[in-house]
Design an enzyme around this catalytic site. Structure first.
Site, mmCIF file in Angstrom:
data_model
loop_
_atom_site.group_PDB
_atom_site.id
_atom_site.type_symbol
_atom_site.label_atom_id
_atom_site.label_comp_id
_atom_site.label_asym_id
_atom_site.label_seq_id
_atom_site.Cartn_x
_atom_site.Cartn_y
_atom_site.Cartn_z
ATOM 1 N N GLN A 277 0.840 -1.206 0.000
ATOM 2 C CA GLN A 277 0.000 0.000 0.000
ATOM 3 C C GLN A 277 0.879 1.262 0.000
ATOM 4 O OE1 GLN A 277 -3.186 0.665 -0.317
ATOM 5 N NE2 GLN A 277 -3.041 2.833 0.192
ATOM 6 N N GLU A 278 1.992 1.199 0.721
ATOM 7 C CA GLU A 278 2.860 2.378 0.817
ATOM 8 C C GLU A 278 3.605 2.631 -0.488
ATOM 9 O OE1 GLU A 278 3.059 4.581 3.086
ATOM 10 O OE2 GLU A 278 2.095 3.687 4.838
#
Ligand code: GLU
Length: 447
Positions: A277-278
């Protein structure tokens, strides 16, 4: 089945019913059973069946009190078992592989290679249809769930499959090339089935009372949103890309993710989902806001965490894991898992101060600040001018924090489902219905 005693439940290990996520049991049916058991102060023992016929045999033999397994109600099942009131409806669908010949009418099913789950209600539907369409033929697959049918369609080992709508929409996240062609038959209720014996009537009373209350109080709607709704945020395209990355890039990072997860005693799948996600697992990722690296740390956070080189993936993962564990620890001690993890993820994204603001707003609005679904509903207010001026820390991108947590749960789910075959051969586990501490929650300080 008696109040205060053990209830033995037979279910299926599927993404829509019961599965193990990291080290916790989860799934719509499982959570519903837990709420039921909590209501009547019962302990739960779960039995996992590997096919529908096996599941129904377990129930018929009296080895389980009830089956909670995404079962559709049918006349033939009603003749063998006692049906609860419905708690969910699913529409049976004909699915095919995108790009292949799409059937648009029932007649067009004749001559195609159709697969269905052995023992499923769809076999009954097809048998009825065959009366008017004698050329109709199908294969019955002995599997736990329709994911295997959809796999056959993806691999072009079958033309069409018949699956229920909710199972389909969840599993399409794993197999996005399988698409719906048309509906077949009517939308059917899902029910719990109980064994037929001298206690059936009393047991049915308890079950139906619970279902009525859980429906009325919105508990079922909330579980649906929790288990089936969260998939809305991650688009099909996103899933397809994630699957490709999981195949192509994850093997390179998995050993490091496992190592760091072990050092910080967290589930590596959660760490993998956070890192995806990052940065999409890109150690050199950077954004215009100045965050960098695999875990997208700010310069300030990185130096606080002792990270010297933010583009070093091992340092970045360790920094992110340490930061996450700190947030987990800082949350009030009476927040239970899994809410604790979800709230810590939100804090990772938005900061602990803003999360506290959202929790206070949740409580003031009559929600429970210990529960992620409640806080999730109030987080977007942090960007609403009617609300944020009243908070201690002011404006924050609450909507984005919700998407952040939803996406991580989605990716973690995809990573966990990959491991389902392992769980399929695991022996039945005993689960005690432990009651969350929020029943005794202390009020939040008003700031
Ligand atoms: N709901 C189906 C049944 O009770 C099983 C799930 C499916 O085939 O999609 O037979």
């Amino acid at each position: 089945m008696t109040e205060g005693e053990e209830v033995v439940v037979v279910t299926r290990n599927t993404p829509t019913t019961y599965y193990v996520e990291g080290d916790r049991a989860s799934g719509f049916e499982y959570e519903l059973i837990r709420a039921f058991a909590r209501e009547y102060n019962m302990r739960i023992s779960i039995k996992v069946a590997f096919s529908l016929p096996e599941l129904l045999d377990i129930l018929a033999s009296g080895e389980a009190h009830l089956a909670a397994a995404g079962l559709s109600q049918s006349a033939s099942r009603d003749a063998r078992f006692v049906a609860s009131n419905p708690y969910l409806y699913q529409q049976p669908l004909v699915v095919y592989k995108s790009g292949a010949l799409r059937p648009r009418s029932l007649d067009a099913l004749a001559g195609r290679d159709i697969v269905v789950l052995a023992g499923s209600v769809h076999v009954e539907t097809l048998s009825a249809l065959q009366q008017d369409l004698p050329e109709l033929a199908w294969r019955e697959i002995h599997a736990t769930d329709s994911l295997e049918l959809m796999q056959l369609v993806t691999d072009e080992k079958a033309d069409l499959a018949i699956v229920d709508s909710i199972e389909f929409s969840i599993q399409q996240q794993l197999l996005p090339r399988v698409v719906a062609a048309m509906e077949i038959g009517d939308s059917t209720p899902n029910v719990w089935y109980l064994t037929q014996d001298e206690h059936s009537e009393a047991s049915l009373g308890l079950v139906n009372q619970f279902i009525a209350r859980a429906t009325e109080q919105g508990q079922i709607a909330q579980l649906k949103q929790e288990h089936f709704g969260r998939w809305e945020h991650a688009s099909r395209v996103g899933s397809l890309i994630f699957q490709r990355k999981m195949r192509d890039d994850l093997p390179k990072w998995q050993p490091m993710l496992e190592q760091v997860a072990e050092e910080y005693q967290m589930d590596w799948r959660l760490l993998a989902a956070m890192a995806y996600q990052e940065s999409n697992w890109n150690p050199n990722a950077r954004s215009h806001t100045g965050v960098r690296g695999m875990m997208m740390l700010t310069r300030a956070t990185a130096s606080e965490l002792g990270v010297e080189d933010r583009t070093d993936p091992l340092q970045s993962l360790r920094g992110g894991a340490r930061f996450f564990k700190t947030l987990l620890r800082r949350l009030p001690s009476d927040i239970e898992e899994p809410d604790r993890t979800f709230l810590a993820l939100a804090a990772y994204n938005i900061g602990m101060g803003h999360l506290e603001d959202a929790r206070i707003m949740t409580q003031r609005a009559g929600g429970d600040p210990h529960l992620w679904p409640d806080v999730r509903a109030h987080l977007p207010k942090l960007q609403n001018p009617n609300h944020f001026p009243m908070t201690k820390f002011g404006f924050a991108e609450g909507e984005q924090a919700v998407t952040y947590v939803d996406n991580i749960r989605h990716y973690e789910g995809l990573l966990s489902f990959q491991n389902l075959p392992e769980h399929r051969i695991s022996p039945p586990i005993q689960v005690d219905a432990l009651f969350p501490a929020y029943l005794w929650q202390a009020p939040l300080p008003v700031l």
